[in-house]
Motif scaffolding. Structure first.
Motif, PDB file in Angstrom:
ATOM      1  N   MET A  93       0.780  -1.244   0.000  1.00  0.00           N
ATOM      2  CA  MET A  93       0.000   0.000   0.000  1.00  0.00           C
ATOM      3  C   MET A  93       0.813   1.296   0.000  1.00  0.00           C
ATOM      4  SD  MET A  93      -3.062  -0.267  -0.657  1.00  0.00           S
ATOM      5  CE  MET A  93      -3.380   1.480  -0.417  1.00  0.00           C
ATOM      6  N   PRO A  94       1.952   1.399   0.709  1.00  0.00           N
ATOM      7  CA  PRO A  94       2.730   2.653   0.621  1.00  0.00           C
ATOM      8  C   PRO A  94       3.171   2.980  -0.796  1.00  0.00           C
ATOM      9  CG  PRO A  94       3.430   1.376   2.524  1.00  0.00           C
ATOM     10  CD  PRO A  94       2.491   0.501   1.754  1.00  0.00           C
ATOM     11  N   LEU A  95       3.166   1.979  -1.679  1.00  0.00           N
ATOM     12  CA  LEU A  95       3.533   2.220  -3.068  1.00  0.00           C
ATOM     13  C   LEU A  95       2.589   3.210  -3.749  1.00  0.00           C
ATOM     14  CD1 LEU A  95       4.494  -1.352  -4.331  1.00  0.00           C
ATOM     15  CD2 LEU A  95       5.999   0.640  -4.195  1.00  0.00           C
ATOM     16  N   MET A  96       1.387   3.374  -3.210  1.00  0.00           N
ATOM     17  CA  MET A  96       0.456   4.328  -3.807  1.00  0.00           C
ATOM     18  C   MET A  96       1.067   5.724  -3.827  1.00  0.00           C
ATOM     19  SD  MET A  96      -3.502   5.089  -2.952  1.00  0.00           S
ATOM     20  CE  MET A  96      -3.962   3.607  -3.814  1.00  0.00           C
ATOM     21  N   CYS A  97       1.720   6.082  -2.756  1.00  0.00           N
ATOM     22  CA  CYS A  97       2.360   7.398  -2.676  1.00  0.00           C
ATOM     23  C   CYS A  97       3.707   7.391  -3.395  1.00  0.00           C
ATOM     24  CB  CYS A  97       2.554   7.787  -1.211  1.00  0.00           C
ATOM     25  SG  CYS A  97       2.713   9.556  -0.967  1.00  0.00           S
ATOM     26  N   ILE A  98       4.462   6.304  -3.228  1.00  0.00           N
ATOM     27  CA  ILE A  98       5.792   6.208  -3.840  1.00  0.00           C
ATOM     28  C   ILE A  98       5.687   6.217  -5.361  1.00  0.00           C
ATOM     29  CG2 ILE A  98       7.811   4.714  -4.134  1.00  0.00           C
ATOM     30  CD1 ILE A  98       7.306   3.741  -1.229  1.00  0.00           C
ATOM     31  N   ILE A  99       4.850   5.325  -5.912  1.00  0.00           N
ATOM     32  CA  ILE A  99       4.693   5.257  -7.369  1.00  0.00           C
ATOM     33  C   ILE A  99       4.024   6.521  -7.901  1.00  0.00           C
ATOM     34  CG2 ILE A  99       3.506   4.053  -9.243  1.00  0.00           C
ATOM     35  CD1 ILE A  99       3.934   1.448  -7.777  1.00  0.00           C
ATOM     36  N   GLY A 100       3.078   7.054  -7.146  1.00  0.00           N
ATOM     37  CA  GLY A 100       2.395   8.269  -7.581  1.00  0.00           C
ATOM     38  C   GLY A 100       3.368   9.409  -7.816  1.00  0.00           C
ATOM     39  N   TYR A 101       4.263   9.651  -6.849  1.00  0.00           N
ATOM     40  CA  TYR A 101       5.222  10.745  -7.049  1.00  0.00           C
ATOM     41  C   TYR A 101       6.302  10.366  -8.056  1.00  0.00           C
ATOM     42  CZ  TYR A 101       7.543  15.098  -6.164  1.00  0.00           C
ATOM     43  OH  TYR A 101       8.075  16.349  -6.339  1.00  0.00           O
ATOM     44  N   GLU A 102       6.625   9.097  -8.100  1.00  0.00           N
ATOM     45  CA  GLU A 102       7.583   8.615  -9.105  1.00  0.00           C
ATOM     46  C   GLU A 102       7.046   8.883 -10.517  1.00  0.00           C
ATOM     47  OE1 GLU A 102       8.889   4.302 -10.703  1.00  0.00           O
ATOM     48  OE2 GLU A 102       8.747   4.493  -8.521  1.00  0.00           O
ATOM     49  N   GLN A 103       5.735   8.722 -10.714  1.00  0.00           N
ATOM     50  CA  GLN A 103       5.126   9.012 -12.009  1.00  0.00           C
ATOM     51  C   GLN A 103       5.213  10.501 -12.345  1.00  0.00           C
ATOM     52  OE1 GLN A 103       1.165   7.434 -11.782  1.00  0.00           O
ATOM     53  NE2 GLN A 103       1.785   5.399 -12.423  1.00  0.00           N
ATOM     54  N   ILE A 104       5.073  11.339 -11.321  1.00  0.00           N
ATOM     55  CA  ILE A 104       5.231  12.774 -11.547  1.00  0.00           C
ATOM     56  C   ILE A 104       6.642  13.070 -12.041  1.00  0.00           C
ATOM     57  CG2 ILE A 104       5.342  15.029 -10.417  1.00  0.00           C
ATOM     58  CD1 ILE A 104       3.141  14.078  -8.532  1.00  0.00           C
ATOM     59  N   LEU A 105       7.621  12.441 -11.407  1.00  0.00           N
ATOM     60  CA  LEU A 105       9.015  12.696 -11.761  1.00  0.00           C
ATOM     61  C   LEU A 105       9.381  12.124 -13.126  1.00  0.00           C
ATOM     62  CD1 LEU A 105      10.738  12.017  -8.311  1.00  0.00           C
ATOM     63  CD2 LEU A 105      10.240  14.232  -9.345  1.00  0.00           C
ATOM     64  N   ILE A 106       8.936  10.888 -13.397  1.00  0.00           N
ATOM     65  CA  ILE A 106       9.360  10.211 -14.629  1.00  0.00           C
ATOM     66  C   ILE A 106       8.453  10.551 -15.803  1.00  0.00           C
ATOM     67  CG2 ILE A 106       9.724   7.964 -15.737  1.00  0.00           C
ATOM     68  CD1 ILE A 106      10.578   6.861 -13.030  1.00  0.00           C
ATOM     69  N   ILE A 107       7.146  10.326 -15.654  1.00  0.00           N
ATOM     70  CA  ILE A 107       6.223  10.492 -16.782  1.00  0.00           C
ATOM     71  C   ILE A 107       5.956  11.958 -17.081  1.00  0.00           C
ATOM     72  CG2 ILE A 107       3.893   9.989 -17.632  1.00  0.00           C
ATOM     73  CD1 ILE A 107       3.951   7.419 -16.015  1.00  0.00           C
ATOM     74  N   GLN A 108       5.754  12.770 -16.034  1.00  0.00           N
ATOM     75  CA  GLN A 108       5.395  14.166 -16.255  1.00  0.00           C
ATOM     76  C   GLN A 108       6.602  15.085 -16.383  1.00  0.00           C
ATOM     77  OE1 GLN A 108       1.469  13.941 -13.368  1.00  0.00           O
ATOM     78  NE2 GLN A 108       2.337  15.927 -13.780  1.00  0.00           N
ATOM     79  N   THR A 109       7.765  14.643 -15.901  1.00  0.00           N
ATOM     80  CA  THR A 109       8.932  15.537 -15.888  1.00  0.00           C
ATOM     81  C   THR A 109      10.081  15.019 -16.743  1.00  0.00           C
ATOM     82  OG1 THR A 109       8.313  16.125 -13.614  1.00  0.00           O
ATOM     83  CG2 THR A 109      10.466  16.852 -14.388  1.00  0.00           C
ATOM     84  N   MET A 110      10.608  13.844 -16.422  1.00  0.00           N
ATOM     85  CA  MET A 110      11.805  13.354 -17.104  1.00  0.00           C
ATOM     86  C   MET A 110      11.542  12.983 -18.565  1.00  0.00           C
ATOM     87  SD  MET A 110      13.481  11.143 -13.982  1.00  0.00           S
ATOM     88  CE  MET A 110      14.990  10.732 -14.862  1.00  0.00           C
TER      89      MET A 110
END
Length: 481
Positions: free
Chosen positions: A330-347
């Motif tokens: 369940m903590p992955l919801m926050c971890i993956i969520g912000y990871e998507q911001i960094l990778i998909i939306q930014t990098m």
């Protein structure tokens, strides 16, 4: 946020949620009818086929969206781009199918399921015709959403009609394959609205390098997602696969809405980078983080405390082994969520493909090492630990890259504030589980209280502008009526 973007977010949210909610409608029924072992067998073969699908698609799902978005207003360029990527996808699919057949012949675990493997081979063979990447690049989320809802409605009806006993697990798998086939046929017919397929003057070589680079990234990422399921099946058997896939299915349903948001944002973020609008770019990233924290943190609290009720409600007796893996995941919801911001939306809009690939290689090495070290002993819990370990590494590595490139730091202060504001929910969930009778009503009452509390706290305490804008907009529409 522009009106068109808001509509795309809504359609994409409906689409992504439908991709999980429709299976959820059948999952409580299927899990009880098939039992944990037969369901684990289906999920084991499903995991194998999905892994080969990653080879077949490589990075076309990502590169395709990006390239189609760039040339969607140029009919000639669009035709060449679409045809080149489709042909490249077909070539990768042929290679992937060949390797699958070799593995099928060679591995006893696959040879033992000839019917499921046959259906899986059909699925793999036709997967390149689904062309979801084309419609996302064209930002035609309305069509994709309507088509998905129609096809998945037919799928749900078919499952309840044709899957009636434990021995019909192959029928259940076949219905899923048929759903993919129908989507592919409809998509290929509908694509003529925008362009035609032509195999003259193809530019496959132009797209080969970015497709391979992003494909390797996706394949390495799969070492702690899709590969986890396959390795767990070989190391611990189908029952443990049943526990793990039950926990991951529940998790992915909860993550679906935010994943839809990041998918819609990528082409818009790419456009902002191309126009040099860095301030607006960062503003959208901040909004994304605010939406993520507002949604994920209270949901994590809810599931951590009520994991037994959720598993029993969805899957019933016999799936208690899914409770602990679900709590780890369940903590992955926050971890993956912000990871998507960094990778998909930014990098990705910044075209930091090399850094993404480098980070994913390291994460892949971590995944392989941990799979062999802990999964044979810890089984489904070990698979959950592998997943969260790799995603945490990727989050940290991606944050370092983004900070260097555009001086964007992790929103630790906002994250901690959201946690503190939502702490009272833990007490609410604890006493709700004691006072209210029945799994369904415990979850329902908790979810209603959580939703009301989150809206009020985000509006009045945290003053989240994205939430305030959404609530005010909804209020204006209601008052007009």
């Amino acid at each position: 946020m522009a009106t068109s973007l808001k509509k795309n977010v809504i359609y994409s949210s409906i689409l992504t949620t439908a991709n999980y909610i429709f299976p959820l409608l059948t999952y409580p029924y299927v899990s009880r009818v098939l039992g944990v072992e037969n369901l684990g067998t289906v999920n084991f073969i499903d995991g194998i086929i999905r892994y080969f699908l990653l080879f077949a698609m490589m990075g076309i799902n990502i590169v395709g969206i990006r390239e189609v978005a760039v040339c969607k207003n140029d009919p000639v360029k669009l035709k060449t781009t679409f045809s080149s990527l489709l042909a490249l996808n077909g070539l990768f699919t042929l290679l992937s199918l060949t390797v699958l057949i070799v593995c099928w012949i060679s591995l006893p675990q696959l040879k033992a399921q000839p019917e499921l493997m046959t259906y899986g081979a059909i699925w793999l063979s036709l997967s390149f015709l689904t062309i979801e990447w084309f419609y996302k690049g064209m930002e035609d989320f309305r069509y994709v959403t309507n088509r998905t809802i129609l096809v998945k409605t037919l799928y749900v009806i078919a499952v309840f009609i044709f899957v009636r006993q434990a021995s019909q697990y192959a029928v259940y798998f076949l219905l899923g394959v048929l759903m993919v086939v129908v989507n592919a046929v409809i998509n290929i017919i509908h694509v003529r609205k925008y362009t035609n397929i032509s195999f003259r003057n193809l530019e496959m070589r132009r797209y080969l390098k970015p497709v391979l680079r992003m494909g390797v990234y996706i394949l390495l990422t799969s070492l702690y997602t899709s590969f986890n399921v396959a390795f767990l099946g070989f190391a611990s058997g189908e029952t443990q696969v049943g526990y793990y896939t039950t926990s991951t299915k529940l998790f992915t349903i909860l993550l679906a809405l935010y994943t839809a948001f990041t998918g819609v944002m990528m082409p818009r973020m790419s456009a902002l980078i191309g126009e040099g609008k860095l301030a607006e770019f960062k503003e959208l990233i901040d909004k994304s983080a605010g939406i993520l924290f507002a949604f994920s943190i209270p949901v994590i609290f809810l599931v951590e405390l009520m994991a037994p009720q959720l598993v029993m409600l969805i899957s019933g007796p016999g799936y208690e082994g899914a409770i602990v893996p679900l709590r780890f995941i369940m903590p992955l919801m926050c971890i993956i969520g912000y990871e998507q911001i960094l990778i998909i939306q930014t990098m990705m809009p910044l075209k930091e493909d090399r850094v993404i690939l480098r980070n994913s290689i390291i994460a892949g090495i971590i995944a392989i090492s941990l799979n062999f070290l802990i999964v044979p002993r810890l089984q489904s819990v070990g698979s959950a630990i592998v997943w969260i370990s790799c995603e945490t590494f990727l989050l940290i590595a991606s944050a370092i890259c983004v900070r260097r490139r555009i001086k964007l730091t992790l929103p630790i202060k906002s994250f901690m504030k959201t946690i503190l504001v939502n702490l009272p929910l833990i007490v609410v969930f604890h006493y709700t589980a004691r006072i209210v009778e029945g799994y369904f009503f415990q979850l329902l009452v908790s979810a209603i209280i959580m939703a009301a509390y989150v809206m009020l706290s985000q509006y009045y305490i945290l003053k989240n502008q994205a939430v305030i804008s959404a609530i005010n907009g909804f209020a204006r529409k209601v008052t007009r009526k």
